[in-house]
Design a protein around this motif. Structure first.
Motif, PDB file in Angstrom:
ATOM      1  N   VAL A  86      -8.064  17.599 -18.928  1.00  0.00           N
ATOM      2  CA  VAL A  86      -7.682  17.248 -20.295  1.00  0.00           C
ATOM      3  C   VAL A  86      -6.218  16.826 -20.331  1.00  0.00           C
ATOM      4  O   VAL A  86      -5.856  15.844 -20.987  1.00  0.00           O
ATOM      5  CB  VAL A  86      -7.945  18.434 -21.248  1.00  0.00           C
ATOM      6  N   VAL A  87      -5.376  17.535 -19.614  1.00  0.00           N
ATOM      7  CA  VAL A  87      -3.954  17.187 -19.557  1.00  0.00           C
ATOM      8  C   VAL A  87      -3.787  15.804 -18.937  1.00  0.00           C
ATOM      9  O   VAL A  87      -3.025  14.964 -19.434  1.00  0.00           O
ATOM     10  CB  VAL A  87      -3.167  18.251 -18.754  1.00  0.00           C
ATOM     11  N   LEU A  88      -4.507  15.530 -17.857  1.00  0.00           N
ATOM     12  CA  LEU A  88      -4.424  14.244 -17.182  1.00  0.00           C
ATOM     13  C   LEU A  88      -4.893  13.117 -18.099  1.00  0.00           C
ATOM     14  O   LEU A  88      -4.241  12.067 -18.203  1.00  0.00           O
ATOM     15  CB  LEU A  88      -5.249  14.268 -15.886  1.00  0.00           C
ATOM     16  N   LEU A  89      -6.009  13.328 -18.766  1.00  0.00           N
ATOM     17  CA  LEU A  89      -6.513  12.294 -19.684  1.00  0.00           C
ATOM     18  C   LEU A  89      -5.539  12.059 -20.841  1.00  0.00           C
ATOM     19  O   LEU A  89      -5.359  10.922 -21.283  1.00  0.00           O
ATOM     20  CB  LEU A  89      -7.890  12.688 -20.214  1.00  0.00           C
ATOM     21  N   THR A  90      -4.910  13.110 -21.336  1.00  0.00           N
ATOM     22  CA  THR A  90      -3.916  12.960 -22.404  1.00  0.00           C
ATOM     23  C   THR A  90      -2.733  12.135 -21.920  1.00  0.00           C
ATOM     24  O   THR A  90      -2.226  11.250 -22.641  1.00  0.00           O
ATOM     25  CB  THR A  90      -3.442  14.347 -22.880  1.00  0.00           C
TER      26      THR A  90
END
Length: 138
Positions: free
Chosen positions: A121-125
């Motif tokens: 999720v952090v990477l996609l954000t």
């Protein structure tokens, strides 16, 4: 640093104090479980099995000889009934510890899930923010 100072530093660490508290609580919990087994669990089991008190079950290897008061010979016996009670106590304690650890793990995982988003999720954000940044430049 003197030995006394090192000992004081060691004894005042949080994990040592936590361990001491755990040992005291564990000892008290063991007494509670012993009472539970001896006075609540075993009497109904003894009643169902025809009045057998497991703590009295034993295999006598040599009878006591009290015929000579000056030289009494005690009974030699394998007390397997007391061993059965101890096994039941162990199973109850092990199950209680299992339940407590399971609950702690559930609460810990729930806190971790709420506290920190997953790595994907952090990477996609970050990718989304970079794409927005690129669109703003064009």
């Amino acid at each position: 640093m003197g030995m006394l100072q090192e000992f004081k530093t060691f004894a005042m660490r949080g994990n040592v104090i936590d361990l001491a508290v755990g040992v005291v609580i564990g000892g008290a919990f063991g007494k509670i479980v012993t009472s539970l087994v001896d006075q609540i669990v075993m009497p109904p089991i003894g009643w169902v099995t025809g009045g057998i008190d497991f703590s009295d079950l034993k295999w006598v290897l040599r009878e006591a000889d009290n015929s000579n008061p000056a030289h009494k010979i005690p009974e030699v016996a394998v007390q397997y009934g007391a061993f059965i009670n101890t096994i039941i106590q162990f199973l109850i304690i092990a199950f209680a510890i299992f339940v407590v650890v399971k609950l702690i793990n559930r609460v810990t995982r729930h806190k971790e899930a709420v506290a920190a988003p997953a790595a994907d999720v952090v990477l996609l954000t970050e990718i989304r923010d970079l794409l927005k940044e690129q669109q703003g430049k064009s």
